[in-house]
Design an enzyme around this catalytic site. Structure first.
Site, PDB file in Angstrom:
ATOM      1  N   ASP A 180       0.894  -1.154   0.000  1.00 23.29           N
ATOM      2  CA  ASP A 180       0.000   0.000   0.000  1.00 23.29           C
ATOM      3  C   ASP A 180       0.931   1.201   0.000  1.00 23.29           C
ATOM      4  OD1 ASP A 180      -1.599   2.187   0.625  1.00 23.29           O
ATOM      5  OD2 ASP A 180      -2.949   1.039   1.904  1.00 23.29           O
ATOM      6  N   HIS A 181       1.091   1.841  -1.161  1.00 18.25           N
ATOM      7  CA  HIS A 181       2.140   2.856  -1.273  1.00 18.25           C
ATOM      8  C   HIS A 181       1.929   4.036  -0.325  1.00 18.25           C
ATOM      9  CE1 HIS A 181      -0.765   4.518  -4.230  1.00 18.25           C
ATOM     10  NE2 HIS A 181      -0.296   5.682  -3.819  1.00 18.25           N
ATOM     11  N   HIS A 243      -6.076   2.607   1.317  1.00 15.34           N
ATOM     12  CA  HIS A 243      -5.391   3.812   1.793  1.00 15.34           C
ATOM     13  C   HIS A 243      -6.122   4.497   2.942  1.00 15.34           C
ATOM     14  CE1 HIS A 243      -3.218   3.014  -1.761  1.00 15.34           C
ATOM     15  NE2 HIS A 243      -3.934   3.726  -2.602  1.00 15.34           N
TER      16      HIS A 243
END
Length: 497
Positions: A180-181, A243
């Site tokens: 999950d950047h 996110h």
């Protein structure tokens, strides 16, 4: 003593956009900063027929966009660690060839059997690749093997469960790194430091002192060329399931007993378990969906979502979501967490606003003066930093109060921009640090929560789409869920607070 990681990175989907824009520049930055030495190799695999030389030119091209001319020799030296293998993920012979190549490179670069498999391609092949890697002996090494997976991890809980079962046949949970950047962003990682390293915040971080918390992630871009993907996803699955809920978990978690990945993940999981379950009535009352129509963004006219490429002209897909989340535990009982995310909005910003409760008896408010609530603003992007907003005395012979902002900006520290999120995450994978990656329990709990919303929305077509103009901050109905609690959305521009 050399403690730099020594491993081979195998990138599935090596000719794709993600590899070119994120992975190759990130690995180069690690090489340039001497975080990895000479004992590494990168093997790119994809369907295209390429030579090693052609592949290396592609790598050099993607890296040199942000590299000074004097570093060209360093880039060419870096590219010598890259190799290419034409690949069919469904054929066992491709995996046999891969295993032979990896064994050869491990001897050439003195790498002790450590293999990192990065799946930067369509998710429908994740299970197939994982199972073939094991079946053909590619994971049978004297070192470690790790699997890195990009989102989406399924499109609902049953599909995510099926995918997880397939992957777990080949890799243990501790060897699976679900990217999950957002968790690689500096200021997202800073949430834990702000909370747990500052005595002025942690004692106040509860329902007694905080009235609400707002998490906004807005984009000015539309779906661009992702219409086909977005029609299946929408903002709920694309942003909220991962996110947004990850940021809520970091904001709401209890202090872990240590900073290990197991303890941090454990506390995040407790938050996700404590989120109040949603009935159909709850979804209708506390969540709002939107879809952008034509409008003006940055002084340019843009088309609506339904006019985008590969989008149904009667699409029911949401490009905006806002909602009110309650966490039913001792710390957060009664405190609403408001989230909103959308495309084609007025500004690009990811921001957290923590609003503290008013004083029970404010002497200056009694005198008829306006007092502003204290706010802690965590700016995640594009401007990284922290702002603490409080009340102070106006300068001069007066007792009137004014708003005071105390600012800290990451972007101005030593005039060096913070590292790209992928650079941090790729390095964490090499080191075996899973702190900033999502555990299966987090994924399953997030999907369970989001599925309750999507089930209601999919069974009730929205009749008013499009319901917000491109270049706005979303549909008007989004304000309602805050109005009902006596609050309002704080602006995403600091000087408008």
């Amino acid at each position: 003593m050399n403690n730099k990681p020594k491993n081979i990175v195998v990138i599935f989907g090596a000719t794709g956009d993600l590899a070119k824009r994120k992975l190759y520049p990130s690995i180069y930055n690690l090489f340039k900063k001497n975080k990895i030495g000479e004992e590494f190799a990168v093997v790119g695999v994809a369907r295209s027929e390429l030579t090693n030389e052609a592949f290396r030119e592609n790598v050099i091209s993607s890296v040199t966009k942000n590299v000074a001319l004097e570093d060209r020799k360093n880039v060419e030296k870096f590219s010598e660690h890259f190799f290419y293998l034409p690949f069919d993920v469904t054929k066992p012979t491709s995996y046999e060839q891969l295993n032979h190549l990896l064994t050869d490179l491990e001897g050439r670069f003195e790498i002790p059997g450590n293999r990192l498999f990065y799946l930067a391609m369509a998710p429908e092949f994740f299970g197939t690749i994982a199972q073939n890697l094991k079946a053909e002996g590619v994971t049978n090494t004297d070192g470690w093997t790790r699997l890195v997976i990009e989102k989406p991890f399924g499109h609902d809980l049953p599909s995510a469960q099926k995918l997880n079962d397939e992957i777990r046949e080949a890799f243990a949970e501790e060897d699976i790194y679900r990217i999950d950047h957002y968790l690689g962003k500096s200021m997202v990682q800073n949430i834990e430091v702000i909370r747990f390293a500052n005595a002025i915040f942690e004692p106040l971080w509860n329902s007694r002192y905080i009235s609400n918390i707002q998490v906004t992630s807005s984009e000015t871009l539309g779906v661009e060329d992702r219409g086909k993907y977005y029609e299946k996803s929408g903002a709920l699955r694309d942003m909220v399931q991962n996110h947004m809920l990850q940021m809520v978990a970091l904001l709401a978690m209890e202090p872990p007993i240590s900073l290990t990945d197991e303890e941090i993940r454990s506390e995040k999981i407790k938050v996700l378990r404590a989120m109040r379950p949603l009935t159909e009535e709850d979804v209708n009352n506390t969540f709002v969906r939107g879809q952008y129509g034509p409008g003006v963004v940055k002084e340019s006219e843009v088309k609506g979502y339904r006019e985008e490429n590969n989008v149904d002209e009667n699409s029911n897909t949401e490009t905006f979501v806002s909602g009110k989340i309650f966490i039913d535990n001792f710390r957060w009982a009664g405190v609403p967490f408001f989230i909103r995310t959308g495309k084609r909005m007025a500004l690009k910003s990811t921001k957290i606003v923590v609003q503290f409760k008013d004083l029970p008896m404010n002497l200056y408010a009694k005198k008829g003066q306006k007092n502003y609530p204290n706010l802690l603003v965590i700016n995640i992007q594009p401007d990284e930093g922290i702002t603490l907003i409080m009340n102070g005395k106006k300068i001069g012979p007066t007792s009137e109060t004014t708003r005071v902002s105390l600012d800290y900006s990451n972007d101005h520290v030593n005039d060096v921009n913070t590292p790209e999120a992928y650079e941090r995450l790729v390095f964490d994978c090499m080191l075996g640090d899973a702190t900033n990656f999502t555990h299966w329990d987090e994924v399953s709990l997030s999907w369970s929560y989001v599925d309750a919303i999507s089930k209601v929305w999919e069974s009730n077509k929205e009749k008013n789409f499009p319901n917000y103009e491109a270049g706005s901050m979303g549909p008007k109905d989004s304000d309602r869920i805050l109005d009902e609690e006596g609050f309002h959305w704080w602006p995403i521009v600091k000087n408008e607070y």
